[in-house]
Design an enzyme around this catalytic site. Structure first.
Site, short mmCIF file in Angstrom:
data_model
loop_
_atom_site.label_atom_id
_atom_site.label_comp_id
_atom_site.label_asym_id
_atom_site.label_seq_id
_atom_site.Cartn_x
_atom_site.Cartn_y
_atom_site.Cartn_z
N HIS A 1 0.84 -1.22 0.00
CA HIS A 1 0.00 0.00 0.00
C HIS A 1 0.86 1.26 0.00
O HIS A 1 0.42 2.30 0.47
CB HIS A 1 -0.94 0.04 1.21
CG HIS A 1 -1.68 -1.24 1.45
ND1 HIS A 1 -2.94 -1.48 0.93
CD2 HIS A 1 -1.33 -2.37 2.12
CE1 HIS A 1 -3.33 -2.69 1.30
NE2 HIS A 1 -2.37 -3.26 2.01
N SER B 1 13.79 21.95 -16.46
CA SER B 1 12.55 22.68 -16.68
C SER B 1 12.90 23.94 -17.47
O SER B 1 13.99 24.48 -17.34
CB SER B 1 11.94 23.05 -15.33
OG SER B 1 11.14 24.21 -15.46
N GLU C 1 9.23 8.58 -17.21
CA GLU C 1 7.81 8.92 -17.42
C GLU C 1 7.38 8.56 -18.83
O GLU C 1 6.26 8.08 -19.06
CB GLU C 1 7.59 10.42 -17.18
CG GLU C 1 7.79 10.80 -15.72
CD GLU C 1 7.82 12.31 -15.51
OE1 GLU C 1 7.33 12.76 -14.49
OE2 GLU C 1 8.35 13.04 -16.36
N LYS D 1 15.27 22.26 -11.45
CA LYS D 1 14.61 20.97 -11.71
C LYS D 1 15.49 19.93 -12.38
O LYS D 1 16.33 20.21 -13.22
CB LYS D 1 13.38 21.19 -12.59
CG LYS D 1 12.27 21.91 -11.86
CD LYS D 1 11.52 20.99 -10.91
CE LYS D 1 10.37 20.38 -11.66
NZ LYS D 1 9.63 19.45 -10.83
#
Ligand code: ARG
Length: 486
Positions: free
Chosen positions: A150, A271, A284, A277
């Site tokens: 979980h 970024s 992804e 960043k």
């Protein structure tokens, strides 16, 4: 080239709509090699003369080294190549190349030849990635990390355990794709448009020449079924979901909140606006591209499901979905391997996170079981201990005898015993004592890493044998072509 029965030519817009020529570049070479095998067979069965065979084979041989320009009137690669052969070898000989075959068995052949090669590439890439998992796993057999259920800390574990789990799932992907090869490596050539031919062809001949293990016998099945394509893309969709899930772990671990790993700069993106960043875009994209592959599978299944028996032009549309699926999966495997070999594992942070929780709770409960306490009772007592420790913001081993006594209320378990156990149950002792088969303890890591490495090596031998068989079939084919064209 085929439109004699029809009055007008296609307009350029219609031709563009109908044509698969751009998608067909991926199978151009397979189409040429398949045609060479077909022509050799036509010659060996005396359907065409040696002189005809020689002229066609020579033209095909030249086409191997020609950059095919797709802007022609041809509807597909089959028409383009036949046109070029006729142009080069003359109608008298070149016009015989398409004897006793159809574009329907031809395209089915090309697809199988292409998938067959892609399968071998994929199997090798999967083994490379699995091996990388095991190589990194070997370095982290003692790296302490939480295991989650979980997404909540569950049990103490070792980082190698994750990597072995990834290798295991990948080795199942290997097995699935390895098995798919058997369905793929069957020869549809010679099935004709749908019902075979009256000419005395020999389908066994092209089967051997092209290194197939067998024949897709029924001509209707051979030309119009695409279940094997669906099988291939399904297996890759499963593989991609596995890669996507692995990527998700790495995305999570690379957050400042987890901070378990640092991805190498070359596998992250900045970024445009936030100068600090370092985004895990590549991982992804693996998740995103997985969605795309699942989309391809859906498109293929939807195309097949309602098609009447016999070739339908709808089938042309499945080709780019296959090529894109192969390309995505091969790139994902290659890139993920580099992501893993270059990432920095932050062992200290993993350990710190593991220590700050109550991850040895189950080990404490099991140590009570070893002293004869029924598990349900030991679970209750340990739950009480965690409850009290959490409330008083203490680690379990710092609980006083009074607090321990409180945890054993209404039981006949001696508080002294419980206290001794909480003081002696550590992360180290837990990982040492956890020995059940496949568990995340020290002993099992070593054994599992070794068995996985052996498995990877034996899979490599299997794949090498397959590649070797195909290479020798193709070598033999070019010797035969060479003997005729010389
Ligand atoms: N371009 C077609 C395809 O990719 C080849 C087969 C065409 N056959 C036909 N009967 N129109 O599927």
């Amino acid at each position: 080239m085929y439109r004699s029965r029809l009055g007008n030519d296609l307009s350029s817009v219609t031709l563009d709509y109908v044509s698969s020529i751009n998608d067909d570049l991926d199978i151009a070479l397979y189409d040429i090699i398949g045609s060479q095998a077909h022509v050799l067979m036509l010659y060996e069965t005396k359907i065409i003369t040696k002189n005809d065979a020689k002229k066609i084979l020579l033209s095909l041989e030249n086409l191997k080294n020609t950059k095919l320009t797709v802007n022609s009137d041809a509807e597909d690669i089959h028409e383009l190549i036949e046109t070029l052969v006729i142009k080069n070898a003359g109608m008298a000989s070149g016009g015989k190349m398409h004897t006793a075959r159809s574009r329907n068995d031809q395209v089915a052949l090309d697809i199988r030849l292409k998938i067959r090669d892609d399968l071998n590439i994929l199997c090798n890439c999967i083994l490379d990635l699995s091996e990388e998992m095991i190589r990194v796993g070997k370095k982290h057999q003692k790296t302490i990390v939480p295991l989650y259920t979980h997404l909540q800390q569950a049990q103490i574990g070792l980082f190698s355990h994750y990597l072995i789990a990834y290798a295991d799932v990948l080795l199942r992907d290997f097995e699935r794709l390895y098995a798919t090869f058997e369905h793929v490596n069957q020869n549809p050539l010679g099935a004709g448009p749908v019902g075979g031919t009256s000419l005395p062809i020999d389908r066994n001949n092209t089967t051997t020449l092209l290194g197939f293990d067998g024949i897709v016998e029924n001509s209707l099945d051979a030309t119009s079924s695409r279940d094997v394509v669906a099988e291939y893309v399904s297996m890759i969709a499963i593989l991609m979901t596995n890669l996507s899930k692995i990527s998700e772990d790495f995305v999570l671990w690379s957050t400042s909140e987890f901070s378990f790993i640092d991805l190498a700069d070359e596998f992250t993106s900045p970024s445009s606006v936030m100068p600090q960043k370092k985004n895990p875009d590549i991982l992804e994209l693996t998740r995103g591209k997985t969605a795309e592959v699942i989309g391809h599978l859906t498109a293929i299944l939807t195309t097949i499901k309602g098609l009447a028996s016999g070739y339908g032009r709808d089938l042309q549309q499945v080709k780019p979905a296959i090529w894109s699926t192969s390309k995505t999966a091969i790139s994902a495997l290659l890139i993920l391997k580099s992501v893993i070999s270059t990432m920095h594992v932050k062992e200290k942070q993993m350990k710190k996170t593991s220590a700050s929780s109550y991850l040895v709770a189950l080990d404490i409960a099991e140590n009570l079981v070893k002293e004869g306490v029924p598990f349900r009772l030991s679970h209750k007592i340990t739950g009480n201990l965690v409850h009290i420790a959490y409330a008083s913001k203490k680690p379990l081993n710092k609980l006083t005898i009074k607090e321990v006594t409180q945890s054993t209320n209404n039981t006949n378990v001696k508080p002294d015993l419980v206290q001794k156990i909480i003081q002696t149950t550590t992360i180290q002792s837990s990982l040492k004592e956890r020995k059940s088969l496949g568990s995340s303890g020290y002993e099992e890591q070593k054994r599992m890493l070794n068995t996985r490495m052996n498995k990877i090596n034996s899979c490599r031998t299997q794949i090498l044998k397959r590649q070797h068989d195909l290479t020798s079939a193709f070598d033999n084919l070019s010797v035969k072509v060479g003997n005729i064209v010389k």
